[in-house]
Design an enzyme around this catalytic site. Structure first.
Site, PDB file in Angstrom:
ATOM      1  N   PRO A   9      33.574  32.161  45.492  1.00 15.68           N
ATOM      2  CA  PRO A   9      34.960  32.548  45.405  1.00 15.68           C
ATOM      3  C   PRO A   9      35.250  33.779  46.278  1.00 15.68           C
ATOM      4  CG  PRO A   9      34.197  32.622  43.284  1.00 15.68           C
ATOM      5  CD  PRO A   9      33.034  32.071  43.976  1.00 15.68           C
ATOM      6  N   ASN A  10      36.290  34.040  47.053  1.00 20.75           N
ATOM      7  CA  ASN A  10      37.086  35.061  47.594  1.00 20.75           C
ATOM      8  C   ASN A  10      36.074  35.525  48.679  1.00 20.75           C
ATOM      9  OD1 ASN A  10      39.320  34.915  45.727  1.00 20.75           O
ATOM     10  ND2 ASN A  10      37.823  35.605  44.239  1.00 20.75           N
ATOM     11  N   HIS A  79      28.653  36.548  37.278  1.00 20.14           N
ATOM     12  CA  HIS A  79      28.799  36.971  35.753  1.00 20.14           C
ATOM     13  C   HIS A  79      29.243  36.009  34.821  1.00 20.14           C
ATOM     14  CE1 HIS A  79      28.604  40.241  38.608  1.00 20.14           C
ATOM     15  NE2 HIS A  79      29.761  40.084  39.246  1.00 20.14           N
ATOM     16  N   ASP A  86      21.618  26.820  35.614  1.00 14.85           N
ATOM     17  CA  ASP A  86      21.076  25.628  35.349  1.00 14.85           C
ATOM     18  C   ASP A  86      20.681  24.861  36.554  1.00 14.85           C
ATOM     19  OD1 ASP A  86      20.912  26.534  32.831  1.00 14.85           O
ATOM     20  OD2 ASP A  86      22.662  25.134  32.120  1.00 14.85           O
ATOM     21  N   GLU A  97      19.146  36.370  45.506  1.00 17.51           N
ATOM     22  CA  GLU A  97      20.739  36.677  45.224  1.00 17.51           C
ATOM     23  C   GLU A  97      21.018  37.611  45.860  1.00 17.51           C
ATOM     24  OE1 GLU A  97      20.924  38.542  41.157  1.00 17.51           O
ATOM     25  OE2 GLU A  97      23.173  38.190  41.021  1.00 17.51           O
ATOM     26  N   LEU A 100      27.338  42.070  48.247  1.00 12.06           N
ATOM     27  CA  LEU A 100      27.672  43.001  49.289  1.00 12.06           C
ATOM     28  C   LEU A 100      27.759  44.388  48.837  1.00 12.06           C
ATOM     29  CD1 LEU A 100      30.491  40.816  50.873  1.00 12.06           C
ATOM     30  CD2 LEU A 100      28.414  41.476  52.085  1.00 12.06           C
ATOM     31  N   SER A 101      28.484  44.548  47.422  1.00 10.97           N
ATOM     32  CA  SER A 101      28.709  45.787  46.973  1.00 10.97           C
ATOM     33  C   SER A 101      27.313  46.094  45.843  1.00 10.97           C
ATOM     34  CB  SER A 101      29.842  45.572  46.002  1.00 10.97           C
ATOM     35  OG  SER A 101      29.948  44.762  45.064  1.00 10.97           O
ATOM     36  N   ARG A 106      29.157  49.232  39.196  1.00 14.34           N
ATOM     37  CA  ARG A 106      30.495  48.849  39.128  1.00 14.34           C
ATOM     38  C   ARG A 106      31.073  48.643  37.552  1.00 14.34           C
ATOM     39  NH1 ARG A 106      32.403  44.646  43.325  1.00 14.34           N
ATOM     40  NH2 ARG A 106      34.484  45.094  42.632  1.00 14.34           N
ATOM     41  N   ARG A 110      30.320  43.261  35.270  1.00 20.43           N
ATOM     42  CA  ARG A 110      29.490  42.869  36.423  1.00 20.43           C
ATOM     43  C   ARG A 110      28.025  43.116  36.172  1.00 20.43           C
ATOM     44  NH1 ARG A 110      33.582  41.773  40.448  1.00 20.43           N
ATOM     45  NH2 ARG A 110      35.307  43.425  40.058  1.00 20.43           N
TER      46      ARG A 110
HETATM   47  C1  DQA Z   1      30.300  40.370  44.821  1.00 26.01           C
HETATM   48  C2  DQA Z   1      30.432  41.048  43.561  1.00 26.01           C
HETATM   49  C3  DQA Z   1      30.851  40.309  42.513  1.00 26.01           C
HETATM   50  O1  DQA Z   1      30.868  41.075  41.219  1.00 26.01           O
HETATM   51  C4  DQA Z   1      32.431  39.934  42.835  1.00 26.01           C
HETATM   52  O2  DQA Z   1      32.957  39.201  41.991  1.00 26.01           O
HETATM   53  C5  DQA Z   1      32.351  39.323  44.160  1.00 26.01           C
HETATM   54  C6  DQA Z   1      31.478  39.738  45.149  1.00 26.01           C
HETATM   55  C7  DQA Z   1      29.566  41.194  45.901  1.00 26.01           C
HETATM   56  O3  DQA Z   1      29.177  40.556  46.963  1.00 26.01           O
HETATM   57  O4  DQA Z   1      29.459  42.319  45.945  1.00 26.01           O
HETATM   58  O5  DQA Z   1      33.322  38.511  44.532  1.00 26.01           O
HETATM   59  O6  DQA Z   1      29.355  39.215  44.459  1.00 26.01           O
END
Ligand code: DQA
Length: 148
Positions: A9-10, A79, A86, A97, A100-101, A106, A110
């Site tokens: 998401p996002n 998280h 599962d 996994e 990006l950050s 953080r 997280r």
């Molecule tokens: C993320 C880190 C996650 O904590 C966050 O909710 C994201 C992006 C990252 O790519 O740094 O949406 O997965």
């Protein structure tokens, strides 16, 4: 070799979304970057993004028998989602996994990664480069290279 890259998401809002954390390049740029990284390796890649947990679970399930490995950035579901953990365990495909950050630097919420519990490795804080490293790692792992 055929890899599935899954983004949660996002991540479709890259470039707009908190650019000081996630950078100024948009999602289309990330897709181009991942495609170029796969080409470099002589691998095929399919990229999928969804804002919905169940859709991410469906895609992981459908990867069985179709892909050699999965690279995933489950974004916020990292998280919270035991369902994604599962699903990864169910298909038992090699998975890596990516974040990006640098999630380790953080907020406390997280600091747990459910998906990461079913992954061979995590790349965090490298921006787009993390996806390239993850694909390279998976390719080396599948070739049986010990220090992959
Ligand atoms: C993320 C880190 C996650 O904590 C966050 O909710 C994201 C992006 C990252 O790519 O740094 O949406 O997965």
């Amino acid at each position: 070799m055929k890899f599935l890259v899954i983004n949660g998401p996002n991540l479709n809002l890259l470039g707009v979304r908190e650019p000081e954390i996630y950078g100024r390049q948009d999602y289309a740029a990330l897709q181009r970057f991942i495609e170029a990284a796969a080409t470099e390796l002589g691998a095929e890649v399919e990229i999928y993004q969804s804002n919905h947990e169940g859709c991410l679970v469906d895609r992981i399930q459908e990867a069985l028998g179709r892909f050699d490995g999965i690279v995933l950035n489950p974004a916020a579901y990292t998280h919270t989602s035991v369902a994604i953990l599962d699903a990864l365990k169910a298909v038992a495909l090699p998975a890596v996994e990516v974040h990006l950050s640098d999630v380790s630097a953080r907020e406390p919420f997280r600091q747990i990664s459910y998906a990461g519990m079913a992954c061979l490795k995590t790349y965090a804080g490298l921006g787009f480069e993390g996806y390239r490293q993850a694909l390279r790692f998976l390719a080396a792992y599948l070739r049986g290279e010990r220090d992959a």
